[in-house]
Write a protein that holds these residues in place. Structure first.
Motif, PDB file in Angstrom:
ATOM      1  N   UNK A   1      55.674 -36.346  -7.435  1.00 57.52           N
ATOM      2  CA  UNK A   1      56.610 -37.464  -7.471  1.00 57.52           C
ATOM      3  C   UNK A   1      56.096 -38.601  -6.596  1.00 57.52           C
ATOM      4  N   UNK A   2      56.566 -39.807  -6.880  1.00 57.77           N
ATOM      5  CA  UNK A   2      56.156 -40.962  -6.079  1.00 57.77           C
ATOM      6  C   UNK A   2      56.609 -40.810  -4.632  1.00 57.77           C
ATOM      7  N   UNK A   3      57.794 -40.265  -4.410  1.00 53.91           N
ATOM      8  CA  UNK A   3      58.298 -40.079  -3.052  1.00 53.91           C
ATOM      9  C   UNK A   3      57.452 -39.061  -2.297  1.00 53.91           C
ATOM     10  N   UNK A   4      57.047 -38.017  -2.983  1.00 57.52           N
ATOM     11  CA  UNK A   4      56.168 -37.021  -2.363  1.00 57.52           C
ATOM     12  C   UNK A   4      54.861 -37.679  -1.933  1.00 57.52           C
ATOM     13  N   UNK A   5      54.319 -38.545  -2.782  1.00 54.18           N
ATOM     14  CA  UNK A   5      53.064 -39.233  -2.455  1.00 54.18           C
ATOM     15  C   UNK A   5      53.237 -40.170  -1.261  1.00 54.18           C
ATOM     16  N   UNK A   6      54.391 -40.820  -1.176  1.00 50.32           N
ATOM     17  CA  UNK A   6      54.661 -41.673  -0.007  1.00 50.32           C
ATOM     18  C   UNK A   6      54.629 -40.854   1.280  1.00 50.32           C
ATOM     19  N   UNK A   7      55.234 -39.696   1.252  1.00 55.20           N
ATOM     20  CA  UNK A   7      55.277 -38.843   2.436  1.00 55.20           C
ATOM     21  C   UNK A   7      53.889 -38.311   2.787  1.00 55.20           C
ATOM     22  N   UNK A   8      53.106 -37.966   1.773  1.00 54.93           N
ATOM     23  CA  UNK A   8      51.745 -37.507   2.021  1.00 54.93           C
ATOM     24  C   UNK A   8      50.910 -38.611   2.671  1.00 54.93           C
ATOM     25  N   UNK A   9      51.079 -39.836   2.185  1.00 52.90           N
ATOM     26  CA  UNK A   9      50.339 -40.954   2.757  1.00 52.90           C
ATOM     27  C   UNK A   9      50.770 -41.223   4.195  1.00 52.90           C
ATOM     28  N   UNK A  10      52.040 -41.124   4.460  1.00 55.82           N
ATOM     29  CA  UNK A  10      52.545 -41.348   5.814  1.00 55.82           C
ATOM     30  C   UNK A  10      51.975 -40.329   6.787  1.00 55.82           C
ATOM     31  N   UNK A  11      51.962 -39.066   6.383  1.00 60.32           N
ATOM     32  CA  UNK A  11      51.435 -38.017   7.265  1.00 60.32           C
ATOM     33  C   UNK A  11      49.934 -38.184   7.469  1.00 60.32           C
ATOM     34  N   UNK A  12      49.216 -38.548   6.404  1.00 60.04           N
ATOM     35  CA  UNK A  12      47.776 -38.751   6.529  1.00 60.04           C
ATOM     36  C   UNK A  12      47.473 -39.931   7.451  1.00 60.04           C
ATOM     37  N   UNK A  13      48.189 -41.018   7.289  1.00 59.50           N
ATOM     38  CA  UNK A  13      47.960 -42.204   8.119  1.00 59.50           C
ATOM     39  C   UNK A  13      48.230 -41.903   9.588  1.00 59.50           C
ATOM     40  N   UNK A  14      49.291 -41.168   9.847  1.00 57.92           N
ATOM     41  CA  UNK A  14      49.622 -40.805  11.228  1.00 57.92           C
ATOM     42  C   UNK A  14      48.514 -39.963  11.847  1.00 57.92           C
TER      43      UNK A  14
ATOM     44  N   UNK B   1      40.538 -33.265   8.415  1.00 57.44           N
ATOM     45  CA  UNK B   1      41.770 -32.671   8.951  1.00 57.44           C
ATOM     46  C   UNK B   1      42.877 -32.607   7.902  1.00 57.44           C
ATOM     47  N   UNK B   2      42.764 -33.424   6.875  1.00 59.27           N
ATOM     48  CA  UNK B   2      43.833 -33.562   5.896  1.00 59.27           C
ATOM     49  C   UNK B   2      43.763 -32.475   4.829  1.00 59.27           C
ATOM     50  N   UNK B   3      44.908 -32.188   4.222  1.00 58.10           N
ATOM     51  CA  UNK B   3      44.902 -31.325   3.048  1.00 58.10           C
ATOM     52  C   UNK B   3      44.303 -32.104   1.877  1.00 58.10           C
ATOM     53  N   UNK B   4      43.800 -31.427   0.847  1.00 63.07           N
ATOM     54  CA  UNK B   4      43.260 -32.155  -0.307  1.00 63.07           C
ATOM     55  C   UNK B   4      44.241 -33.161  -0.914  1.00 63.07           C
ATOM     56  N   UNK B   5      45.526 -32.827  -1.119  1.00 63.54           N
ATOM     57  CA  UNK B   5      46.450 -33.840  -1.651  1.00 63.54           C
ATOM     58  C   UNK B   5      46.651 -35.018  -0.699  1.00 63.54           C
ATOM     59  N   UNK B   6      46.735 -34.762   0.603  1.00 62.59           N
ATOM     60  CA  UNK B   6      46.864 -35.854   1.573  1.00 62.59           C
ATOM     61  C   UNK B   6      45.652 -36.780   1.502  1.00 62.59           C
ATOM     62  N   UNK B   7      44.490 -36.185   1.427  1.00 64.11           N
ATOM     63  CA  UNK B   7      43.266 -36.982   1.377  1.00 64.11           C
ATOM     64  C   UNK B   7      43.228 -37.841   0.111  1.00 64.11           C
ATOM     65  N   UNK B   8      43.612 -37.250  -1.014  1.00 59.97           N
ATOM     66  CA  UNK B   8      43.613 -37.989  -2.279  1.00 59.97           C
ATOM     67  C   UNK B   8      44.589 -39.154  -2.235  1.00 59.97           C
ATOM     68  N   UNK B   9      45.792 -38.912  -1.761  1.00 59.73           N
ATOM     69  CA  UNK B   9      46.788 -39.986  -1.689  1.00 59.73           C
ATOM     70  C   UNK B   9      46.320 -41.073  -0.736  1.00 59.73           C
ATOM     71  N   UNK B  10      45.788 -40.676   0.402  1.00 58.63           N
ATOM     72  CA  UNK B  10      45.342 -41.663   1.388  1.00 58.63           C
ATOM     73  C   UNK B  10      44.251 -42.561   0.811  1.00 58.63           C
ATOM     74  N   UNK B  11      43.266 -41.970   0.160  1.00 55.10           N
ATOM     75  CA  UNK B  11      42.162 -42.751  -0.409  1.00 55.10           C
ATOM     76  C   UNK B  11      42.658 -43.659  -1.527  1.00 55.10           C
ATOM     77  N   UNK B  12      43.451 -43.122  -2.440  1.00 54.90           N
ATOM     78  CA  UNK B  12      43.912 -43.914  -3.582  1.00 54.90           C
ATOM     79  C   UNK B  12      44.801 -45.068  -3.145  1.00 54.90           C
ATOM     80  N   UNK B  13      45.606 -44.835  -2.121  1.00 54.01           N
ATOM     81  CA  UNK B  13      46.526 -45.875  -1.663  1.00 54.01           C
ATOM     82  C   UNK B  13      45.839 -46.877  -0.736  1.00 54.01           C
TER      83      UNK B  13
END
Length: 296
Positions: free
Chosen positions: A154-167, A125-137
């Motif tokens: 940016x680090x802040x962008x990655x935080x937001x991607x991880x938050x959306x993926x986790x949700x 369901x995730x976008x490729x960047x969301x999936x990458x951030x979620x796995x790496x984090x």
């Protein structure tokens, strides 16, 4: 005999490959786990690792401060490219797309206790960047600054991607997961009830809102659309497993217990998600192209 001019480049190339191998091999278990988590496909993961090694063997070592960080960045970026290409192919895929089962042996050096086919399926369901951030984090616990460097964000962008993926993922996770031994028992009990044609027993094992997904890749006569609901799912399995020639063999995948189910004409991997003491999700992987990693 003196080496010829033709032999010297080959010898130099062999020395370069030999010198790069130990560093790559020491990181291979981690890289395999990363690639498989990112892609949900054993063959795509192998292709990514092969390309990563080619790049690693040709890189100027003076430019690489930390080999593992370099290799992680290459695997991640290559996997993102594969995911983006695969999204276009998915539109013409016949039926549901499910992850490719993988044996546990290549992952022996790394912790995969959190890995499951259900999570890999959800990550589609995730976008490729969301999936990458979620796995790496989540799986590798990398700091956001390092993830940002890997992805070029940016680090802040990655935080937001991880938050959306986790949700997106956490709302559909089971609340009470059984032990592997309990999973194995319920897998066998489920198939036995279906083979016996015991519809009441089957329904008693299923949650009312149970979901079933089948992936035949257009090559197997199984359900092409998800099945939802206790009665519909129980009826489906009673029909396909009500055969005295059916046989089952327990499997230990990197994602946990499953069954190798053999029915006349084809075989498939059966995987269950159990929430509490009932089955919440069922996945059938019957696409032959996704089962060769198991030696089938």
């Amino acid at each position: 005999m003196e080496p010829s001019d033709h032999d010297e480049p080959e010898a130099a190339g062999a020395r370069r490959l030999t010198s790069t191998l130990p560093e790559f091999q020491s990181a291979r278990g981690m890289l395999v786990s990363l690639a498989y988590r990112l892609l949900g496909s054993w063959h795509d993961a192998e292709d990514v690792l092969q390309e990563t090694y080619v790049r690693w063997s040709g890189v100027d070592r003076a430019t690489v401060v930390e080999p593992r960080r370099y290799l992680t960045r290459v695997v991640t970026r290559l996997a993102i490219d594969v995911l983006r290409t695969r999204q276009a192919r998915r539109e013409s895929y016949q039926g549901e797309w499910l992850p490719e089962p993988a044996p546990s042996d290549p992952f022996a050096e790394v912790d995969t206790s959190d890995l499951s086919l259900a999570v890999l399926h959800l990550m589609e369901r995730l976008t490729p960047p969301q999936r990458a951030v979620y796995v790496l984090r989540t799986a590798f616990e990398l700091p956001y600054d390092e993830i940002a460097d890997i992805l070029g964000r940016s680090a802040e962008d990655c935080r937001q991607l991880h938050k959306r993926a986790s949700t997106a993922l956490d709302r559909d996770r089971p609340r009470f997961e059984p032990t592997p031994a309990e999973q194995r028992r319920l897998l066998l009990d489920f198939v036995a009830a279906a083979r016996d044609g015991d519809l009441a027993r089957l329904e008693a094992m299923l949650q009312e809102s149970v979901h079933e997904w089948s992936d035949g890749g257009g090559k197997r006569g199984i359900a092409r659309k998800p099945l939802v609901g206790r009665e519909q799912v129980a009826t489906f399995f009673r029909r396909i497993y009500d055969d005295r020639e059916l046989s089952v063999v327990p499997l230990e995948l990197v994602t946990g217990p499953a069954l190798d189910v053999r029915v006349p004409g084809y075989r498939h991997v059966l995987h269950l998600v159990i929430d509490g003491d009932r089955i919440a999700e069922i996945r059938i992987q019957a696409n032959p192209a996704k089962l060769s990693a198991l030696g089938w």
